[in-house]
Design an enzyme around this catalytic site. Sequence first.
Site, mmCIF file in Angstrom:
data_model
loop_
_atom_site.group_PDB
_atom_site.id
_atom_site.type_symbol
_atom_site.label_atom_id
_atom_site.label_comp_id
_atom_site.label_asym_id
_atom_site.label_seq_id
_atom_site.Cartn_x
_atom_site.Cartn_y
_atom_site.Cartn_z
ATOM 1 N N ASP A 184 7.247 22.204 11.460
ATOM 2 C CA ASP A 184 5.845 21.191 11.512
ATOM 3 C C ASP A 184 6.220 19.978 12.261
ATOM 4 O OD1 ASP A 184 3.873 19.708 10.625
ATOM 5 O OD2 ASP A 184 4.237 19.714 8.434
ATOM 6 N N HIS A 186 4.136 17.758 12.366
ATOM 7 C CA HIS A 186 3.426 16.457 11.691
ATOM 8 C C HIS A 186 2.465 15.541 12.272
ATOM 9 C CE1 HIS A 186 3.249 14.539 7.573
ATOM 10 N NE2 HIS A 186 3.583 15.723 7.118
ATOM 11 N N GLU A 210 3.547 23.634 13.875
ATOM 12 C CA GLU A 210 2.315 23.104 13.124
ATOM 13 C C GLU A 210 2.039 21.782 13.588
ATOM 14 O OE1 GLU A 210 1.388 21.964 8.368
ATOM 15 O OE2 GLU A 210 2.592 23.690 8.869
ATOM 16 N N GLU A 236 -4.839 21.171 8.669
ATOM 17 C CA GLU A 236 -4.878 20.533 7.233
ATOM 18 C C GLU A 236 -5.659 19.441 7.356
ATOM 19 O OE1 GLU A 236 -0.871 17.870 6.817
ATOM 20 O OE2 GLU A 236 -0.355 19.929 7.811
ATOM 21 N N ASP A 258 -7.067 23.432 4.181
ATOM 22 C CA ASP A 258 -6.521 22.828 2.892
ATOM 23 C C ASP A 258 -7.817 22.891 1.896
ATOM 24 O OD1 ASP A 258 -6.214 21.125 0.556
ATOM 25 O OD2 ASP A 258 -4.227 20.356 1.580
ATOM 26 N N HIS A 285 -3.039 25.145 3.910
ATOM 27 C CA HIS A 285 -2.080 24.109 3.614
ATOM 28 C C HIS A 285 -2.222 23.781 2.072
ATOM 29 C CE1 HIS A 285 -1.567 19.595 3.295
ATOM 30 N NE2 HIS A 285 -0.412 19.841 4.056
#
Length: 382
Positions: A184, A186, A210, A236, A258, A285
């Site tokens: 990830d 992020h 990700e 996400e 999500d 997510h």
Amino acid sequence: MSQITRVETFLVAPRWLFVRIETSDGIIGWGEASLEGHADAVRTVVDQFAEYLIGADPDRIEDHWQVLTKSGFYRGGPVFGSAVSGIDQALWDLKGKSLGVPVYQLLGGAVRDRIRMYGWVGGDDPSGITDAIAAQLAVGLTAVKMNASGIMSRVGTVAEIDGVLERVAAARAVLGPDRDVAVDFHGRFTLANARRIAPLLEPLRPFFIEEPVVPENSHLIGQLAQATAIPIATGERLYTRQDFLPVLQAGIAVAQPDLSHAGGISEVRRIAAMAEVYDVQLAPHCPLGPIALAACLQVGFATPNYLIQEQSIGIHYNQGAEVLDYVLDKQPLKFVNGNIELLTGPGLGIEIDEVAVRAADSRGHTWRSPIWRHTDGALAEW
């Protein structure tokens, strides 16, 4: 005709917001409208939406979704999206319970018998990664996800880049060739950084990378997809089909809506169908609570292009409460050989411990995202 008689919200530790909808038939449906760091704002919107919902027919899920998402002149975004998501999940839970069937039966029936799960193992700080992975393997998981780094410079130093590679190499050494590690980014990386690092990670064969760039830079993600053979995942912080269309067209391999932000079961089901047109897999997510997880699983059991499911049992965010603390029967969410088996209970397939939820709400929570800064004092992406 059954009517909605009550809509309640519960602020529960560690950082979640649950929605409870009750009908005149005495049936109760649960949803999760958790928006990390902004639960109070979502709670206010749910209360406002309740003005419309009280007295309405709970079976008209799609009509309610249309009204709640489109009747306001100002619409969309994570706060409105999360409020709608929690309500939508609760309405599907009500519908399944009223008919005595799991939600996936209402979505066309099961296409699989189990769903593969993964857990989070750190990465902000490189220490402890191998022990964290070993702990996840000990409970039977066959896949994990880790952050690629902590604070990342806009143009990474040699030490920062080597640190990413060392973290992932350590994970690969523990996992071996038969288990997977997702990495990830992020949203902490600039496109230039991501383009430098992704090819260097290819020999370690991550499951996917990700969120390589922040969502507002989604128009750049195609450049990375063309620069590496590693599958790219994102989503996400995307909340609608319209948000997902550009990244699907850009060449992502894994869509990660999500279910507590992106319109609940109703909209994520449509996002999954659209992703299938682009040969893209779904991996929602879900570093959230048991209701969000159950909603994800209900979609997953009925969705052909479903890859894997995130869950937050034992994640570092869970201070003061754990995922299974709010369910009466923990067995449906137990891992079996790295999977969760087909849920068989009605609605979302889990039983919420209302006593525990109400007690948690009396304590509440004030979870906020941390604020990170670069060495020059400027704000850094967390």
